[in-house]
Motif scaffolding. Structure first.
Motif, PDB file in Angstrom:
ATOM      1  N   VAL A   1       0.833  -1.211   0.000  1.00 55.32           N
ATOM      2  CA  VAL A   1       0.000   0.000   0.000  1.00 55.32           C
ATOM      3  C   VAL A   1       0.864   1.256   0.000  1.00 55.32           C
ATOM      4  CG1 VAL A   1      -1.767   1.282   1.248  1.00 55.32           C
ATOM      5  CG2 VAL A   1      -1.851  -1.221   1.205  1.00 55.32           C
ATOM      6  N   LEU A   2       1.820   1.322   0.898  1.00 49.74           N
ATOM      7  CA  LEU A   2       2.648   2.523   1.019  1.00 49.74           C
ATOM      8  C   LEU A   2       3.574   2.685  -0.178  1.00 49.74           C
ATOM      9  CD1 LEU A   2       3.719   4.962   2.488  1.00 49.74           C
ATOM     10  CD2 LEU A   2       5.061   3.466   3.972  1.00 49.74           C
ATOM     11  N   LYS A   3       4.101   1.578  -0.688  1.00 49.70           N
ATOM     12  CA  LYS A   3       5.031   1.707  -1.818  1.00 49.70           C
ATOM     13  C   LYS A   3       4.334   2.271  -3.052  1.00 49.70           C
ATOM     14  CE  LYS A   3       9.068  -0.449  -3.791  1.00 49.70           C
ATOM     15  NZ  LYS A   3       9.988  -1.613  -3.736  1.00 49.70           N
ATOM     16  N   LYS A   4       3.091   1.880  -3.290  1.00 52.24           N
ATOM     17  CA  LYS A   4       2.358   2.430  -4.436  1.00 52.24           C
ATOM     18  C   LYS A   4       2.175   3.931  -4.272  1.00 52.24           C
ATOM     19  CE  LYS A   4      -0.159  -1.810  -5.554  1.00 52.24           C
ATOM     20  NZ  LYS A   4      -1.477  -2.497  -5.555  1.00 52.24           N
ATOM     21  N   ARG A   5       1.879   4.341  -3.043  1.00 51.96           N
ATOM     22  CA  ARG A   5       1.692   5.774  -2.789  1.00 51.96           C
ATOM     23  C   ARG A   5       3.023   6.526  -2.962  1.00 51.96           C
ATOM     24  NH1 ARG A   5      -1.461   5.358   1.413  1.00 51.96           N
ATOM     25  NH2 ARG A   5      -3.278   5.800   0.140  1.00 51.96           N
ATOM     26  N   LEU A   6       4.093   5.936  -2.469  1.00 54.32           N
ATOM     27  CA  LEU A   6       5.407   6.566  -2.613  1.00 54.32           C
ATOM     28  C   LEU A   6       5.814   6.690  -4.075  1.00 54.32           C
ATOM     29  CD1 LEU A   6       7.919   5.285   0.093  1.00 54.32           C
ATOM     30  CD2 LEU A   6       6.977   7.565  -0.203  1.00 54.32           C
ATOM     31  N   LYS A   7       5.513   5.677  -4.848  1.00 55.22           N
ATOM     32  CA  LYS A   7       5.864   5.727  -6.271  1.00 55.22           C
ATOM     33  C   LYS A   7       5.106   6.839  -6.993  1.00 55.22           C
ATOM     34  CE  LYS A   7       7.417   0.979  -7.063  1.00 55.22           C
ATOM     35  NZ  LYS A   7       7.159  -0.300  -7.770  1.00 55.22           N
ATOM     36  N   ARG A   8       3.862   7.064  -6.593  1.00 51.37           N
ATOM     37  CA  ARG A   8       3.109   8.167  -7.201  1.00 51.37           C
ATOM     38  C   ARG A   8       3.734   9.509  -6.834  1.00 51.37           C
ATOM     39  NH1 ARG A   8      -1.443   4.930  -5.665  1.00 51.37           N
ATOM     40  NH2 ARG A   8      -1.889   6.266  -3.868  1.00 51.37           N
ATOM     41  N   VAL A   9       4.136   9.650  -5.577  1.00 54.20           N
ATOM     42  CA  VAL A   9       4.818  10.878  -5.162  1.00 54.20           C
ATOM     43  C   VAL A   9       6.128  11.025  -5.924  1.00 54.20           C
ATOM     44  CG1 VAL A   9       5.951  12.042  -3.224  1.00 54.20           C
ATOM     45  CG2 VAL A   9       3.767  10.894  -2.875  1.00 54.20           C
ATOM     46  N   GLY A  10       6.858   9.909  -6.076  1.00 55.76           N
ATOM     47  CA  GLY A  10       8.126   9.948  -6.793  1.00 55.76           C
ATOM     48  C   GLY A  10       7.960  10.339  -8.249  1.00 55.76           C
ATOM     49  N   ARG A  11       6.929   9.797  -8.898  1.00 57.54           N
ATOM     50  CA  ARG A  11       6.694  10.155 -10.301  1.00 57.54           C
ATOM     51  C   ARG A  11       6.373  11.639 -10.434  1.00 57.54           C
ATOM     52  NH1 ARG A  11       4.203   4.948 -10.641  1.00 57.54           N
ATOM     53  NH2 ARG A  11       2.152   5.857 -10.137  1.00 57.54           N
ATOM     54  N   TRP A  12       5.596  12.166  -9.488  1.00 55.93           N
ATOM     55  CA  TRP A  12       5.300  13.599  -9.506  1.00 55.93           C
ATOM     56  C   TRP A  12       6.594  14.392  -9.406  1.00 55.93           C
ATOM     57  CZ3 TRP A  12       6.422  17.652  -6.372  1.00 55.93           C
ATOM     58  CH2 TRP A  12       5.719  18.837  -6.574  1.00 55.93           C
ATOM     59  N   LEU A  13       7.489  13.963  -8.523  1.00 54.82           N
ATOM     60  CA  LEU A  13       8.744  14.681  -8.327  1.00 54.82           C
ATOM     61  C   LEU A  13       9.588  14.660  -9.596  1.00 54.82           C
ATOM     62  CD1 LEU A  13      10.669  16.167  -6.421  1.00 54.82           C
ATOM     63  CD2 LEU A  13      11.527  13.940  -5.669  1.00 54.82           C
ATOM     64  N   LEU A  14       9.640  13.520 -10.248  1.00 57.45           N
ATOM     65  CA  LEU A  14      10.434  13.422 -11.482  1.00 57.45           C
ATOM     66  C   LEU A  14       9.839  14.281 -12.594  1.00 57.45           C
ATOM     67  CD1 LEU A  14      11.302   9.603 -11.560  1.00 57.45           C
ATOM     68  CD2 LEU A  14      12.778  11.516 -10.894  1.00 57.45           C
ATOM     69  N   ASP A  15       8.520  14.398 -12.604  1.00 59.40           N
ATOM     70  CA  ASP A  15       7.892  15.270 -13.604  1.00 59.40           C
ATOM     71  C   ASP A  15       8.265  16.734 -13.383  1.00 59.40           C
ATOM     72  OD1 ASP A  15       6.645  13.135 -14.816  1.00 59.40           O
ATOM     73  OD2 ASP A  15       4.726  13.411 -13.770  1.00 59.40           O
ATOM     74  N   GLN A  16       8.484  17.096 -12.122  1.00 58.62           N
ATOM     75  CA  GLN A  16       8.838  18.485 -11.793  1.00 58.62           C
ATOM     76  C   GLN A  16      10.325  18.757 -11.999  1.00 58.62           C
ATOM     77  OE1 GLN A  16       6.093  20.392 -10.968  1.00 58.62           O
ATOM     78  NE2 GLN A  16       5.099  18.403 -11.352  1.00 58.62           N
ATOM     79  N   ALA A  17      11.128  17.711 -11.960  1.00 59.26           N
ATOM     80  CA  ALA A  17      12.591  17.881 -12.058  1.00 59.26           C
ATOM     81  C   ALA A  17      13.164  16.858 -13.031  1.00 59.26           C
ATOM     82  CB  ALA A  17      13.225  17.732 -10.681  1.00 59.26           C
ATOM     83  N   PRO A  18      12.906  17.031 -14.315  1.00 57.07           N
ATOM     84  CA  PRO A  18      13.419  16.091 -15.320  1.00 57.07           C
ATOM     85  C   PRO A  18      14.937  15.967 -15.249  1.00 57.07           C
ATOM     86  CG  PRO A  18      11.833  17.619 -16.288  1.00 57.07           C
ATOM     87  CD  PRO A  18      12.146  18.139 -14.918  1.00 57.07           C
ATOM     88  N   GLY A  19      15.417  14.766 -15.499  1.00 60.44           N
ATOM     89  CA  GLY A  19      16.854  14.537 -15.483  1.00 60.44           C
ATOM     90  C   GLY A  19      17.376  14.014 -14.168  1.00 60.44           C
ATOM     91  N   HIS A  20      16.559  14.066 -13.122  1.00 59.30           N
ATOM     92  CA  HIS A  20      16.964  13.549 -11.817  1.00 59.30           C
ATOM     93  C   HIS A  20      16.455  12.121 -11.637  1.00 59.30           C
ATOM     94  CE1 HIS A  20      18.875  17.092 -10.063  1.00 59.30           C
ATOM     95  NE2 HIS A  20      17.975  17.795 -10.735  1.00 59.30           N
ATOM     96  N   GLN A  21      16.940  11.468 -10.616  1.00 53.31           N
ATOM     97  CA  GLN A  21      16.575  10.082 -10.363  1.00 53.31           C
ATOM     98  C   GLN A  21      16.090   9.906  -8.926  1.00 53.31           C
ATOM     99  OE1 GLN A  21      20.602   8.632 -11.750  1.00 53.31           O
ATOM    100  NE2 GLN A  21      19.333   7.071 -12.735  1.00 53.31           N
ATOM    101  N   ILE A  22      15.343   8.824  -8.713  1.00 50.50           N
ATOM    102  CA  ILE A  22      14.887   8.482  -7.372  1.00 50.50           C
ATOM    103  C   ILE A  22      14.989   6.976  -7.160  1.00 50.50           C
ATOM    104  CG2 ILE A  22      13.273  10.420  -7.223  1.00 50.50           C
ATOM    105  CD1 ILE A  22      11.015   8.324  -7.697  1.00 50.50           C
ATOM    106  N   LYS A  23      15.018   6.571  -5.912  1.00 52.29           N
ATOM    107  CA  LYS A  23      14.863   5.172  -5.521  1.00 52.29           C
ATOM    108  C   LYS A  23      13.896   5.146  -4.339  1.00 52.29           C
ATOM    109  CE  LYS A  23      19.475   3.574  -6.982  1.00 52.29           C
ATOM    110  NZ  LYS A  23      19.032   2.699  -8.091  1.00 52.29           N
ATOM    111  N   VAL A  24      12.896   4.277  -4.418  1.00 54.10           N
ATOM    112  CA  VAL A  24      11.837   4.206  -3.421  1.00 54.10           C
ATOM    113  C   VAL A  24      11.992   2.942  -2.584  1.00 54.10           C
ATOM    114  CG1 VAL A  24       9.342   4.043  -3.082  1.00 54.10           C
ATOM    115  CG2 VAL A  24      10.259   5.536  -4.869  1.00 54.10           C
ATOM    116  N   PHE A  25      11.933   3.091  -1.260  1.00 55.19           N
ATOM    117  CA  PHE A  25      12.116   1.944  -0.373  1.00 55.19           C
ATOM    118  C   PHE A  25      11.034   1.914   0.715  1.00 55.19           C
ATOM    119  CE2 PHE A  25      16.596   3.265  -1.432  1.00 55.19           C
ATOM    120  CZ  PHE A  25      16.854   2.230  -2.321  1.00 55.19           C
TER     121      PHE A  25
END
Length: 346
Positions: free
Chosen positions: A108-132
């Motif tokens: 449940v939490l990982k799906k929510r985190l991934k959505r937040v992460g995708r939003w962040l990448l859309d705002q800052a193209p060229g950067h990377q994330i790892k979700v745990f």
């Protein structure tokens, strides 16, 4: 720009249902390697051998992903609507930790985190994330304290003045350079409620845990028979233990859970022990599909149920474990025989 992005990220996290967000640097927990090494050297990790593996990564997030510049920590409440300790007064029923009374929070939490992460990448193209979410050698609790979400209490769990201690932690590593938050200071004062509540004396000292005596560890992580001298202290706790969390005074500030998937299933709040003892492998898998309980398997779970029946003091439950004395799983059979003898001798 980074401060503005961080503010918008926090707003996005709240929009996703997360209660709080904080940021720290990868080098924010310099004391962690020595504390981890001392914990492992004393054998307090028990059978959790993975804690001793890759200790460099676990103790130093900068080694886990050298490119990371910021670590984002989020809190997701799973606060209950019932008294989690009330079941302890019903010895014919099983006590299941609140966090496991519905869906597996990892998913449940990982799906929510991934959505937040995708939003962040859309705002800052060229950067990377790892979700745990408990999926990598990451020390979430000290990192969360460094990010200002709360502090590790004397029970070693994280709690906050505005969160209580009923919440999960999620982690996002990013190559973005975000402004860090101030770390939180401990606010336990002279209170020892959590230490005093532990049935097995699992805290050698405030802020220290010996997992080998912790009921959460014994009922979830520990494989094989539980030491005979610890079995009576398990009471009717069959998956995890909420005693030290449940007595914390800071819970008066606990935030209500917003995720419906954490709302306790009625059949898991106070399930009858006799009913659980009758589960075969197929029935166990069906009953706990989607639950974190499923991962420990039928054998370990029914082992715990047998210990609880032995501790119940209710001779009418003897029939529920007598057949299990010949179970194909030798650990279950041992637990069942122990339960029968204990019910006979008191």
């Amino acid at each position: 720009m980074s401060a503005d992005l961080k503010a918008r990220l926090a707003a996005q996290a709240r929009a996703e249902g997360l209660a709080k967000m904080g940021v720290c640097r990868p080098d924010a927990i310099p004391e962690a390697p020595a504390r981890l090494a001392a914990f492992v050297d004393k054998g307090r990790h028990g059978q959790m051998h993975w804690m001793a593996e890759r200790m460099g990564w676990r103790g130093n997030p900068a080694e886990l992903w050298p490119e990371a510049r910021s670590i984002i920590l989020v809190a997701e409440p799973y606060t209950h609507e019932h008294d989690p300790l009330a079941v302890l007064g019903r010895p014919d029923r099983g006590a299941i930790s609140v966090y496991a009374q519905n869906r597996d929070y990892h998913d449940v939490l990982k799906k929510r985190l991934k959505r937040v992460g995708r939003w962040l990448l859309d705002q800052a193209p060229g950067h990377q994330i790892k979700v745990f979410v408990d999926t990598a050698p990451v020390m979430e609790k000290p990192l969360a304290q460094a990010a200002g979400l709360g502090w590790q209490g004397k029970h070693t769990n994280l709690l906050g003045r505005d969160l209580g201690n009923w919440f999960f932690l999620g982690v996002i590593f990013t190559t973005l350079d975000l402004p860090p938050d101030d770390p939180e200071e401990p606010h336990c004062g002279r209170c020892t409620a959590c230490l005093d509540a532990c049935p097995t004396g699992a805290f050698p000292a405030p802020f220290q845990l010996d997992a080998r005596r912790c009921i959460s560890y014994l009922t979830i992580e520990h494989k094989g028979p539980v030491d005979a001298d610890l079995r009576p202290a398990l009471g009717n706790r069959i998956y995890g233990c909420d005693d030290c969390l449940g007595v914390c005074p800071w819970n008066k500030f606990a935030v209500a859970a917003r995720e419906a998937k954490y709302k306790a299933r009625p059949d898991l709040i106070e399930p009858p022990l006799a009913e659980l003892a009758a589960l075969d492998d197929a029935a166990f898998r069906m009953r706990f599909s989607g639950s974190p309980i499923k991962r420990i398997g039928r054998g370990r779970f029914v082992r715990n149920v047998c210990y609880a029946i032995g501790n119940s003091g209710d001779p009418s439950l003897a029939s529920a474990v007598q057949a299990l004395a010949q179970d194909a799983d030798p650990v279950v059979a041992d637990a069942a025989r122990w339960a029968v003898v204990r019910l006979r001798t008191g």
